[in-house]
Scaffold this active site. Structure first.
Site, PDB file in Angstrom:
ATOM      1  N   LYS A   1      32.821  38.292  33.008  1.00  0.00           N
ATOM      2  CA  LYS A   1      32.254  39.098  34.090  1.00  0.00           C
ATOM      3  C   LYS A   1      32.422  40.573  33.759  1.00  0.00           C
ATOM      4  CE  LYS A   1      36.181  40.853  36.011  1.00  0.00           C
ATOM      5  NZ  LYS A   1      36.494  42.300  36.067  1.00  0.00           N
TER       6      LYS A   1
ATOM      7  N   VAL B   1      40.113  39.638  24.541  1.00  0.00           N
ATOM      8  CA  VAL B   1      41.344  39.351  25.283  1.00  0.00           C
ATOM      9  C   VAL B   1      41.854  40.630  25.946  1.00  0.00           C
ATOM     10  CG1 VAL B   1      43.747  38.588  25.029  1.00  0.00           C
ATOM     11  CG2 VAL B   1      41.929  37.459  23.729  1.00  0.00           C
ATOM     12  N   ALA B   2      42.405  40.492  27.157  1.00  0.00           N
ATOM     13  CA  ALA B   2      42.979  41.627  27.909  1.00  0.00           C
ATOM     14  C   ALA B   2      41.996  42.792  27.944  1.00  0.00           C
ATOM     15  CB  ALA B   2      44.309  42.058  27.287  1.00  0.00           C
TER      16      ALA B   2
ATOM     17  N   GLY C   1      39.553  43.307  30.761  1.00  0.00           N
ATOM     18  CA  GLY C   1      38.917  43.605  32.042  1.00  0.00           C
ATOM     19  C   GLY C   1      37.652  42.798  32.268  1.00  0.00           C
ATOM     20  N   MET C   2      37.548  41.639  31.577  1.00  0.00           N
ATOM     21  CA  MET C   2      36.343  40.812  31.677  1.00  0.00           C
ATOM     22  C   MET C   2      36.626  39.396  32.174  1.00  0.00           C
ATOM     23  SD  MET C   2      34.382  42.026  28.217  1.00  0.00           S
ATOM     24  CE  MET C   2      32.805  41.369  28.743  1.00  0.00           C
ATOM     25  N   ALA C   3      37.826  39.169  32.711  1.00  0.00           N
ATOM     26  CA  ALA C   3      38.227  37.877  33.289  1.00  0.00           C
ATOM     27  C   ALA C   3      38.182  36.740  32.274  1.00  0.00           C
ATOM     28  CB  ALA C   3      37.363  37.537  34.513  1.00  0.00           C
TER      29      ALA C   3
ATOM     30  N   SER D   1      40.684  34.079  33.257  1.00  0.00           N
ATOM     31  CA  SER D   1      40.293  33.494  34.544  1.00  0.00           C
ATOM     32  C   SER D   1      39.100  32.563  34.407  1.00  0.00           C
ATOM     33  CB  SER D   1      39.959  34.606  35.555  1.00  0.00           C
ATOM     34  OG  SER D   1      41.107  35.355  35.861  1.00  0.00           O
TER      35      SER D   1
ATOM     36  N   ASP E   1      40.684  36.353  40.440  1.00  0.00           N
ATOM     37  CA  ASP E   1      39.364  36.360  39.795  1.00  0.00           C
ATOM     38  C   ASP E   1      38.794  34.958  39.590  1.00  0.00           C
ATOM     39  OD1 ASP E   1      39.223  39.081  39.604  1.00  0.00           O
ATOM     40  OD2 ASP E   1      39.685  39.201  37.466  1.00  0.00           O
TER      41      ASP E   1
END
Length: 292
Positions: free
Chosen positions: A11, A97-98, A100-102, A105, A138
């Site tokens: 996302k 990874v890590a 801010g794109m979920a 999640s 999320d």
């Protein structure tokens, strides 16, 4: 059915505002979440024994398996629905990874959806979303997909009409940004420049691409850009390459740009790679298909 394959889509936040802080320390947010067609691939196989086995194709190690969101989602499903059999899960990692794109999640969301299907649990999407909240704010959106307004701590979702489909350029620099650091250093006062989320929702409903681009905003950039100037440099590079809008997703450090046409976006992809500003660069699109 003993095996399944799932695509777990990332996302971006078309708009992200922080409206205040709750007594428990969490921040109240108001944001527009949008699925994109950049995804991890997960393969699920039933096991006769009760074990959860997780493996991954990725340059990034899994770390502590017990804290991995995929493992925790599988464990939650087994315990809550009294599943006696085990599950073997293989992850092909594509989402940064890590970032801010979920990424974590959406992998957890895919795990819950796959196990619901594999073990014939008969749970609705809404029931799974309610369970998912125990793992992260999320994850319900990642189960739902599409375009949504997220409020509260991100768990209160209102489905919105589909966002206009357009090319999306993704660029993640070779830095790590601590979400905790960003929120701890966010100042909310009279000088804070809050994005107009209501105007953004109106633009989405009216299929007004120019309006969406004009009203995009992320209040967290007020922390990240002064501390990590490369984020601003990537945004500027995207705009020079023809993006209609460019913004950081979530708490960063990934930056994305929206484009009107594919040729401009492809040229921007090449120029971003040549610039050396980002370690991972992808060209994808808005993804509007909601989960069934």
């Amino acid at each position: 059915m003993d095996k399944l394959k799932y695509k777990a889509r990332a996302k971006v936040n078309l708009g992200l505002d922080v409206c205040g802080r709750l007594p428990n320390g969490y921040h109240k947010v108001k944001m527009i979440m949008q699925a994109i067609d950049l995804y991890d691939e997960l393969e699920f196989n039933k096991r006769k024994d009760p074990d959860i086995i997780l493996s991954v194709d990725s340059k990034d190690p899994l770390g502590d398996i017990g804290n991995n969101l995929i493992f925790r989602a599988a464990k939650l499903m087994k315990e809550y629905y009294s599943i006696k059999e085990g599950i073997e899960i293989h992850l092909k990692k594509h989402i940064p990874v890590a970032a801010g794109m979920a990424g974590g999640s959406t992998d957890a969301a895919a795990t819950m959806l796959a196990m619901n299907e594999l073990f014939e649990l008969g749970q609705t999407r809404e029931q799974l979303m309610e369970q998912a909240l125990r793992l992260g704010a999320d994850i319900p959106f990642c189960i739902q997909g599409g375009t949504a307004l997220a409020e509260g701590i991100g768990e209160k979702l209102t489905q919105l009409p589909p966002m206009i489909k357009c090319p999306v350029l993704i660029a993640k620099p070779s830095i790590s940004v601590s979400t905790k650091f960003v929120y701890q250093n966010l100042k909310l006062d009279e000088q804070t420049n809050h994005p107009d989320i209501d105007a953004l929702m109106k633009d989405i409903r009216e299929k007004d691409f120019d309006g969406v681009c004009a009203h995009m905003g992320n209040v967290l950039e007020s922390v990240t850009i002064p501390n990590y100037p490369v984020i601003a440099e990537i945004k500027q590079q995207m705009m020079r390459s023809g993006a209609k809008a460019s913004m950081m997703s979530g708490s960063g450090p990934t930056v994305f740009g929206l484009f009107e046409d594919g040729e401009t976006a492809k040229r921007a992809l090449r120029e971003m790679k040549r610039s050396g500003l980002a370690k991972q660069v992808y060209l994808t699109t808005i993804y509007n298909n909601r989960r069934k």
